[in-house]
Write an enzyme that holds these catalytic residues in place. Structure first.
Site, short mmCIF file in Angstrom:
data_model
loop_
_atom_site.label_atom_id
_atom_site.label_comp_id
_atom_site.label_asym_id
_atom_site.label_seq_id
_atom_site.Cartn_x
_atom_site.Cartn_y
_atom_site.Cartn_z
N GLY A 15 -1.47 4.59 -3.85
CA GLY A 15 -2.88 4.78 -3.44
C GLY A 15 -3.05 6.12 -2.74
N ARG A 29 3.22 25.83 1.62
CA ARG A 29 3.28 27.05 2.44
C ARG A 29 4.58 27.15 3.24
NH1 ARG A 29 -3.12 28.10 3.92
NH2 ARG A 29 -3.71 28.40 1.73
N ARG A 76 -0.08 4.98 -10.54
CA ARG A 76 1.00 4.00 -10.47
C ARG A 76 1.66 4.04 -11.85
NH1 ARG A 76 -2.96 1.28 -7.04
NH2 ARG A 76 -2.17 1.50 -4.91
N ASP A 107 5.94 2.71 0.42
CA ASP A 107 7.27 2.13 0.19
C ASP A 107 7.69 2.14 -1.28
OD1 ASP A 107 8.19 1.50 2.66
OD2 ASP A 107 7.37 -0.54 2.69
N THR A 129 -0.08 6.44 3.26
CA THR A 129 -0.79 5.20 2.90
C THR A 129 -1.73 4.82 4.02
OG1 THR A 129 -0.59 2.81 2.56
CG2 THR A 129 1.24 3.84 3.68
N ASP A 131 -2.43 1.93 4.77
CA ASP A 131 -2.09 0.58 5.22
C ASP A 131 -1.22 0.53 6.49
OD1 ASP A 131 -3.43 -0.22 2.94
OD2 ASP A 131 -1.60 -0.52 1.75
N ASP A 133 1.85 0.39 6.69
CA ASP A 133 2.82 -0.70 6.51
C ASP A 133 4.24 -0.20 6.20
OD1 ASP A 133 2.22 0.31 4.03
OD2 ASP A 133 2.05 -1.63 3.04
N MET A 173 -9.33 -3.22 3.91
CA MET A 173 -8.12 -3.05 3.08
C MET A 173 -6.85 -3.23 3.90
SD MET A 173 -8.61 -0.09 0.28
CE MET A 173 -9.30 -0.48 -1.32
N GLY A 174 -5.73 -3.06 3.25
CA GLY A 174 -4.45 -3.15 3.94
C GLY A 174 -3.39 -3.86 3.10
N ARG A 175 -3.77 -4.27 1.91
CA ARG A 175 -2.90 -5.07 1.03
C ARG A 175 -2.37 -6.26 1.81
NH1 ARG A 175 0.75 -2.31 -3.53
NH2 ARG A 175 -0.53 -0.58 -2.90
N GLY A 189 -14.86 -4.97 18.48
CA GLY A 189 -15.12 -6.16 19.31
C GLY A 189 -15.40 -7.40 18.48
N ARG A 257 -10.77 4.54 1.66
CA ARG A 257 -9.70 5.48 1.27
C ARG A 257 -10.21 6.91 1.13
NH1 ARG A 257 -6.29 2.39 -2.94
NH2 ARG A 257 -6.95 4.00 -4.40
P1 ADP Z 1 3.04 2.76 -2.68
O1 ADP Z 1 3.92 3.94 -2.89
O2 ADP Z 1 1.76 3.10 -2.02
O3 ADP Z 1 3.79 1.61 -2.04
P2 ADP Z 1 3.22 1.39 -5.25
O4 ADP Z 1 3.99 0.23 -4.71
O5 ADP Z 1 2.13 1.14 -6.22
O6 ADP Z 1 2.54 2.28 -4.12
O7 ADP Z 1 4.31 2.37 -5.91
C1 ADP Z 1 3.92 3.60 -6.48
C2 ADP Z 1 4.80 3.90 -7.67
O8 ADP Z 1 6.15 4.06 -7.24
C3 ADP Z 1 4.88 2.80 -8.73
O9 ADP Z 1 3.79 2.82 -9.61
C4 ADP Z 1 6.17 3.16 -9.43
O10 ADP Z 1 5.98 4.22 -10.34
C5 ADP Z 1 7.03 3.65 -8.28
N1 ADP Z 1 7.90 2.56 -7.82
C6 ADP Z 1 7.55 1.48 -7.09
N2 ADP Z 1 8.61 0.66 -6.87
C7 ADP Z 1 9.65 1.23 -7.52
C8 ADP Z 1 11.02 0.87 -7.69
N3 ADP Z 1 11.53 -0.23 -7.16
N4 ADP Z 1 11.81 1.71 -8.42
C9 ADP Z 1 11.31 2.84 -8.95
N5 ADP Z 1 10.02 3.23 -8.82
C10 ADP Z 1 9.20 2.44 -8.12
O1 F6P Z 2 -2.22 0.78 -0.49
C1 F6P Z 2 -3.51 1.28 -0.30
C2 F6P Z 2 -4.53 0.30 -0.85
O2 F6P Z 2 -5.82 0.86 -0.64
C3 F6P Z 2 -4.45 -1.10 -0.28
O3 F6P Z 2 -5.04 -1.22 0.98
C4 F6P Z 2 -5.15 -1.89 -1.36
O4 F6P Z 2 -4.67 -3.21 -1.41
C5 F6P Z 2 -4.76 -1.15 -2.63
O5 F6P Z 2 -4.36 0.15 -2.25
C6 F6P Z 2 -5.88 -1.07 -3.64
O6 F6P Z 2 -5.39 -0.47 -4.77
P1 F6P Z 2 -6.31 0.02 -5.99
O7 F6P Z 2 -6.83 1.36 -5.64
O8 F6P Z 2 -5.37 0.04 -7.14
O9 F6P Z 2 -7.43 -0.96 -6.15
#
Ligand code: ADP
Ligand code: F6P
Length: 324
Positions: A15, A29, A76, A107, A129, A131, A133, A173-175, A189, A257
Site C-alpha cells: 500500500g 540524493r 502487489r 512486512d 505503511t 498501519d 504494524d 484503516m489498519g488491516r 475522544g 492513505r
Molecule cells: P506490505 O509490504 O505493505 O506488507 P503486502 O503484504 O501486500 O504489503 O506485500 C507487498 C508485496 O511483497 C507482495 O505483493 C509480494 O510481491 C511481496 N511479498 C509479500 N510476502 C512475500 C513473501 N513471503 N515472499 C516474497 N515476496 C513477498
Molecule cells: O496496508 C495499508 C492498507 O491501507 C491497510 O490499512 C488496508 O487494509 C489495505 O492497505 C487496503 O488495501 P487496498 O488498497 O488494496 O484496498
C-alpha cells in the site's frame, strides 16, 4: 571484504503511504552525493519482473517531497512470492547493474527483500505503511499523516453526530492492526474503540455503554471501529435497533492513505531513505531501518520479521478511562 556498491535501485511496494516520496528523494540524493548511480524501479516487484527501470537524477525527484502517494507507483505482485519470481528478480537486478536495493514498504515487502538478499542482491528495507504494524520500529512512513487525516475527518463526523444526538460508528484503516483506531480514539475522544487486538465481539457491552452514556447526558456516541473488525454498516443497524439511538456508519477508506505528508513524515522518511543508502554503502545487506528510543537504527530482516508488536496495555487502559 564487503562488496562495493555502484548502483542503487529503489522501489515502493504494498500500500502507498504519504512520505514515500520523501524517502525516494532521499535515497536518490544521498546515493548521488556518494557518487553512486540510482535506478528507479516502477510498480514494486511487478515492475522489477517487467524491467520497468529508469535512471534517476536529482532533478527527477524535484517537487516530490510535499506530494502524497509514490512517484514510483506501487503494486502487489503474486509472482514474486514464488521462488521462480524471486530468482528472476535477482537476475533482473544483475542485468541492470543494480547491486544494492532499497525496498520501501511493509512486512510483506520486507519478506520479498529478504529473498533477494538471500540471492545475493544487497537489500535494505525502509518501513512504509500507514498501519504502524512493523514490530521493529515505533515509526512507519505514512502513519502520522494518515492518523491526522482520519482525526480531522472524525472531528467533522462528530459535529453532525452531536447535532443530531446520534451514535456514529467510524471505520478506520489498519488491516489487522488497531494503531490508527487507538490514536484516533484518544485524539477524537471516542466513547468506544474497537481494536482487533482487544475486541471480544460482545456487542451487548457496546449497547449497554451507549445506553449508559445517554443517561449520563452525552449528546453523541462515537465508536471508532478498526478495519480488522469490519461490518460497520450492519453493526450500526443492530445497535440502532437495540438502543433506539439513531446510528450511522462512516467508512473513511482510502482517503486516509492520500494527501500531502506531515512534517514528521517528510523528515523521518528523508532520514530513513538516507540511512538505507548509508547501510548499503557500508556493504550491509538484509537489514531494515527502524526508529526506536529516539533514534534511527537498523535490524536484521529475519529478526525484524520475527518480532511481535501489540497495543500497549497502558495506552488502552487510559483511552478507556478518558472516555467516561
Ligand atoms: P506490505 O509490504 O505493505 O506488507 P503486502 O503484504 O501486500 O504489503 O506485500 C507487498 C508485496 O511483497 C507482495 O505483493 C509480494 O510481491 C511481496 N511479498 C509479500 N510476502 C512475500 C513473501 N513471503 N515472499 C516474497 N515476496 C513477498
Ligand atoms: O496496508 C495499508 C492498507 O491501507 C491497510 O490499512 C488496508 O487494509 C489495505 O492497505 C487496503 O488495501 P487496498 O488498497 O488494496 O484496498
Amino acid at each position: 571484504m564487503a562488496k562495493e556498491i555502484n548502483t542503487i535501485g529503489v522501489l515502493t511496494s504494498g500500500g502507498d503511504a504519504p512520505g514515500m516520496n520523501a524517502a525516494i528523494r532521499a535515497v536518490v540524493r544521498e546515493a548521488l552525493s556518494k557518487g553512486k548511480k540510482v535506478k528507479g524501479i516502477y510498480k514494486g516487484y511487478n515492475g522489477l519482473l517487467n524491467e520497468e527501470i529508469k535512471d534517476l537524477t536529482a532533478r527527477d525527484v524535484s517537487d516530490t517531497i510535499s506530494k502524497g502517494g509514490t512517484v514510483l507507483y506501487t503494486a502487489r505482485c503474486a509472482e514474486f512470492r514464488t521462488e521462480e519470481g524471486q530468482k528472476r528478480g535477482a537476475e533482473v537486478c544483475r542485468k541492470h547493474g543494480i547491486d544494492g536495493l532499497v525496498v520501501i514498504g511493509g512486512d510483506g515487502s520486507f519478506a520479498g527483500a529478504q529473498k533477494l538478499a538471500n540471492l545475493g542482491i544487497n537489500t535494505v528495507g525502509v518501513p512504509g505503511t500507514i498501519d504502524l504494524d512493523i514490530a521493529c520500529t515505533e515509526y512507519t512512513i505514512g502513519f502520522d499523516t494518515a492518523v491526522n487525516t482520519a482525526m480531522e475527518a472524525i472531528d467533522k463526523v462528530r459535529d453532525t453526530s452531536t447535532s443530531h444526538e446520534r451514535c456514529s460508528i467510524i471505520e478506520v484503516m489498519g488491516r489487522n492492526a488497531g494503531y490508527i483506531a487507538l490514536w484516533c480514539g484518544i485524539a477524537n475522544g471516542a466513547e468506544d474503540i474497537l481494536l482487533p487486538e482487544k475486541y471480544d465481539y460482545d456487542e451487548q457491552k457496546l449497547i449497554n455503554n451507549i445506553i449508559a452514556t445517554r443517561k449520563r447526558g452525552k449528546k453523541h456516541h462515537i465508536i471508532i471501529n478498526a478495519e480488522g473488525i469490519g461490518h460497520s454498516t450492519s453493526m450500526a443497524r443492530r445497535i440502532e435497533a437495540a438502543t433506539g439511538v439513531e446510528t450511522r456508519a462512516t467508512i473513511l477508506g482510502h482517503m486516509q492513505r492520500g494527501g500531502s505528508p506531515t512534517c514528521k513524515d517528510r523528515v523521518y522518511a528523508s532520514m530513513m531513505g538516507a540511512y538505507a543508502v548509508d547501510l548499503l554503502c557500508e556493504g550491509k545487506t538484509n537489514r531494515v531501518v527502524g526508529y526506536r528510543h529516539g533514534d534511527f537504527q537498523d535490524f536484521d530482516i529475519n529478526e525484524a520479521l520475527a518480532m511481535q508488536k501489540s497495543i500497549p496495555e497502558y495506552w488502552y487502559r487510559v483511552s478507556r478511562a478518558l472516555a467516561i
